[in-house]
Design a protein around this motif. Structure first.
Motif, PDB file in Angstrom:
ATOM      1  N   UNK A  62     101.232 -13.011 -27.510  1.00 20.33           N
ATOM      2  CA  UNK A  62     100.720 -11.511 -27.924  1.00 20.33           C
ATOM      3  C   UNK A  62     101.173 -10.322 -27.502  1.00 20.33           C
ATOM      4  N   UNK A  63     101.168  -9.603 -27.984  1.00 21.90           N
ATOM      5  CA  UNK A  63     100.506  -8.126 -27.421  1.00 21.90           C
ATOM      6  C   UNK A  63      99.528  -7.634 -27.171  1.00 21.90           C
ATOM      7  N   UNK A  64      99.478  -7.507 -26.055  1.00 26.50           N
ATOM      8  CA  UNK A  64      97.385  -6.879 -25.996  1.00 26.50           C
ATOM      9  C   UNK A  64      97.765  -5.486 -26.404  1.00 26.50           C
ATOM     10  N   UNK A  65      97.058  -4.892 -27.676  1.00 26.40           N
ATOM     11  CA  UNK A  65      97.010  -3.614 -27.826  1.00 26.40           C
ATOM     12  C   UNK A  65      96.870  -2.459 -26.663  1.00 26.40           C
ATOM     13  N   UNK A  66      97.266  -1.539 -27.306  1.00 28.61           N
ATOM     14  CA  UNK A  66      96.694  -0.509 -25.558  1.00 28.61           C
ATOM     15  C   UNK A  66      96.004   0.483 -25.674  1.00 28.61           C
ATOM     16  N   UNK A  67      94.839   1.209 -24.539  1.00 21.68           N
ATOM     17  CA  UNK A  67      93.846   0.681 -24.721  1.00 21.68           C
ATOM     18  C   UNK A  67      93.754   2.334 -24.937  1.00 21.68           C
ATOM     19  N   UNK A  68      92.219   2.781 -26.266  1.00 17.18           N
ATOM     20  CA  UNK A  68      93.310   4.603 -26.551  1.00 17.18           C
ATOM     21  C   UNK A  68      91.986   5.484 -25.366  1.00 17.18           C
ATOM     22  N   UNK A  69      93.245   6.066 -25.931  1.00 17.75           N
ATOM     23  CA  UNK A  69      92.341   7.872 -25.024  1.00 17.75           C
ATOM     24  C   UNK A  69      90.696   7.797 -24.459  1.00 17.75           C
ATOM     25  N   UNK A  70      90.194   7.791 -26.042  1.00 21.92           N
ATOM     26  CA  UNK A  70      89.074   7.953 -25.882  1.00 21.92           C
ATOM     27  C   UNK A  70      88.497   7.168 -25.004  1.00 21.92           C
ATOM     28  N   UNK A  71      88.933   5.497 -24.763  1.00 22.29           N
ATOM     29  CA  UNK A  71      88.310   4.782 -24.276  1.00 22.29           C
ATOM     30  C   UNK A  71      88.396   4.826 -22.818  1.00 22.29           C
ATOM     31  N   UNK A  72      89.455   5.229 -21.888  1.00 21.43           N
ATOM     32  CA  UNK A  72      89.473   6.036 -21.297  1.00 21.43           C
ATOM     33  C   UNK A  72      88.945   7.053 -20.536  1.00 21.43           C
ATOM     34  N   UNK A  73      88.291   7.732 -21.908  1.00 20.53           N
ATOM     35  CA  UNK A  73      88.242   9.282 -21.368  1.00 20.53           C
ATOM     36  C   UNK A  73      86.422   9.346 -21.416  1.00 20.53           C
ATOM     37  N   UNK A  74      85.659   8.009 -22.740  1.00 19.82           N
ATOM     38  CA  UNK A  74      84.748   8.175 -22.246  1.00 19.82           C
ATOM     39  C   UNK A  74      84.080   7.011 -20.950  1.00 19.82           C
ATOM     40  N   UNK A  75      85.043   6.062 -20.250  1.00 25.88           N
ATOM     41  CA  UNK A  75      84.894   5.303 -18.949  1.00 25.88           C
ATOM     42  C   UNK A  75      84.437   6.297 -17.772  1.00 25.88           C
ATOM     43  N   UNK A  76      85.551   7.415 -18.213  1.00 24.15           N
ATOM     44  CA  UNK A  76      86.132   8.586 -16.840  1.00 24.15           C
ATOM     45  C   UNK A  76      84.195   9.213 -16.970  1.00 24.15           C
ATOM     46  N   UNK A  77      83.927   9.695 -18.151  1.00 25.64           N
ATOM     47  CA  UNK A  77      82.608  10.421 -18.141  1.00 25.64           C
ATOM     48  C   UNK A  77      81.531   9.221 -17.608  1.00 25.64           C
ATOM     49  N   UNK A  78      81.471   8.511 -18.093  1.00 27.76           N
ATOM     50  CA  UNK A  78      80.369   7.007 -16.997  1.00 27.76           C
ATOM     51  C   UNK A  78      80.283   7.345 -15.905  1.00 27.76           C
ATOM     52  N   UNK A  79      82.537   6.709 -15.301  1.00 28.71           N
ATOM     53  CA  UNK A  79      82.116   6.207 -13.872  1.00 28.71           C
ATOM     54  C   UNK A  79      81.735   7.875 -13.174  1.00 28.71           C
ATOM     55  N   UNK A  80      82.266   8.978 -13.793  1.00 27.71           N
ATOM     56  CA  UNK A  80      82.061  10.491 -12.881  1.00 27.71           C
ATOM     57  C   UNK A  80      80.191  10.487 -12.644  1.00 27.71           C
ATOM     58  N   UNK A  81      79.416  10.449 -14.518  1.00 29.77           N
ATOM     59  CA  UNK A  81      77.769   9.931 -13.535  1.00 29.77           C
ATOM     60  C   UNK A  81      77.553   9.550 -12.719  1.00 29.77           C
ATOM     61  N   UNK A  82      77.737   8.145 -12.459  1.00 29.68           N
ATOM     62  CA  UNK A  82      77.787   7.786 -11.536  1.00 29.68           C
ATOM     63  C   UNK A  82      78.038   7.856 -10.096  1.00 29.68           C
ATOM     64  N   UNK A  83      78.969   8.297 -10.217  1.00 34.57           N
ATOM     65  CA  UNK A  83      79.419   9.271  -8.715  1.00 34.57           C
ATOM     66  C   UNK A  83      80.600   8.762  -8.500  1.00 34.57           C
ATOM     67  N   UNK A  84      81.245   7.579  -9.076  1.00 35.18           N
ATOM     68  CA  UNK A  84      82.555   5.950  -9.216  1.00 35.18           C
ATOM     69  C   UNK A  84      84.115   7.336  -9.367  1.00 35.18           C
ATOM     70  N   UNK A  85      83.725   8.366  -8.138  1.00 37.18           N
ATOM     71  CA  UNK A  85      85.515   9.470  -8.492  1.00 37.18           C
ATOM     72  C   UNK A  85      86.766   8.554  -7.743  1.00 37.18           C
ATOM     73  N   UNK A  86      86.941   7.739  -7.862  1.00 34.83           N
ATOM     74  CA  UNK A  86      88.077   7.051  -7.071  1.00 34.83           C
ATOM     75  C   UNK A  86      88.622   6.809  -8.557  1.00 34.83           C
ATOM     76  N   UNK A  87      87.324   5.538  -9.076  1.00 38.82           N
ATOM     77  CA  UNK A  87      87.510   4.714 -10.660  1.00 38.82           C
ATOM     78  C   UNK A  87      88.060   6.067 -11.937  1.00 38.82           C
ATOM     79  N   UNK A  88      86.916   7.061 -11.404  1.00 38.14           N
ATOM     80  CA  UNK A  88      87.250   8.021 -12.982  1.00 38.14           C
ATOM     81  C   UNK A  88      88.438   8.889 -12.698  1.00 38.14           C
ATOM     82  N   UNK A  89      88.982   9.214 -11.576  1.00 37.53           N
ATOM     83  CA  UNK A  89      90.386   9.660 -11.486  1.00 37.53           C
ATOM     84  C   UNK A  89      90.999   8.743 -12.263  1.00 37.53           C
ATOM     85  N   UNK A  90      91.412   7.045 -11.240  1.00 34.04           N
ATOM     86  CA  UNK A  90      92.358   6.576 -11.819  1.00 34.04           C
ATOM     87  C   UNK A  90      92.484   6.334 -13.617  1.00 34.04           C
TER      88      UNK A  90
END
Length: 106
Positions: free
Chosen positions: A1-29
């Motif tokens: 089975x092929x793993x579905x690619x993570x959509x752009x929006x999911x990464x961006x929503x998680x980035x915003x959440x990580x920024x709100x939590x001050x988890x900057x390294x993860x947000x940059x990633x």
């Protein structure tokens, strides 16, 4: 089975959440992952510059931080967030330079 690619929006929503939590390294990633999917997205570029600038400032790399915040300002010229972060980084750089010069005279 092929793993579905993570959509752009999911990464961006998680980035915003990580920024709100001050988890900057993860947000940059996550932001970099989003930009690998859509390199022209200005929101992702802006967020990457802000998060990277904050990381640089935390490491006392104020000139690099100012550069990151300046890039964010070029993307969103009316952004008060980027301007405030840049002003703080400039002030901290000046204070660090003053402390270094003062220490050399003592």
């Amino acid at each position: 089975q092929r793993v579905a690619e993570v959509p752009f929006l999911l990464y961006m929503l998680r980035t915003v959440a990580l920024c709100d939590l001050c988890r900057w390294e993860e947000a940059v990633s996550d932001c970099r992952k989003a930009l690998s999917i859509d390199p022209k997205d200005e929101t992702a570029q802006y967020t990457l510059h802000i998060a990277t600038g904050i990381l640089r400032a935390k490491c006392f790399k104020f000139e690099a931080a100012v550069g990151c915040f300046s890039k964010a300002i070029r993307i969103r010229p009316v952004s008060s967030e980027a301007r405030i972060h840049r002003a703080i980084a400039l002030a901290r750089a000046a204070r660090a330079a003053g402390a270094g010069a003062g220490g050399a005279q003592s």
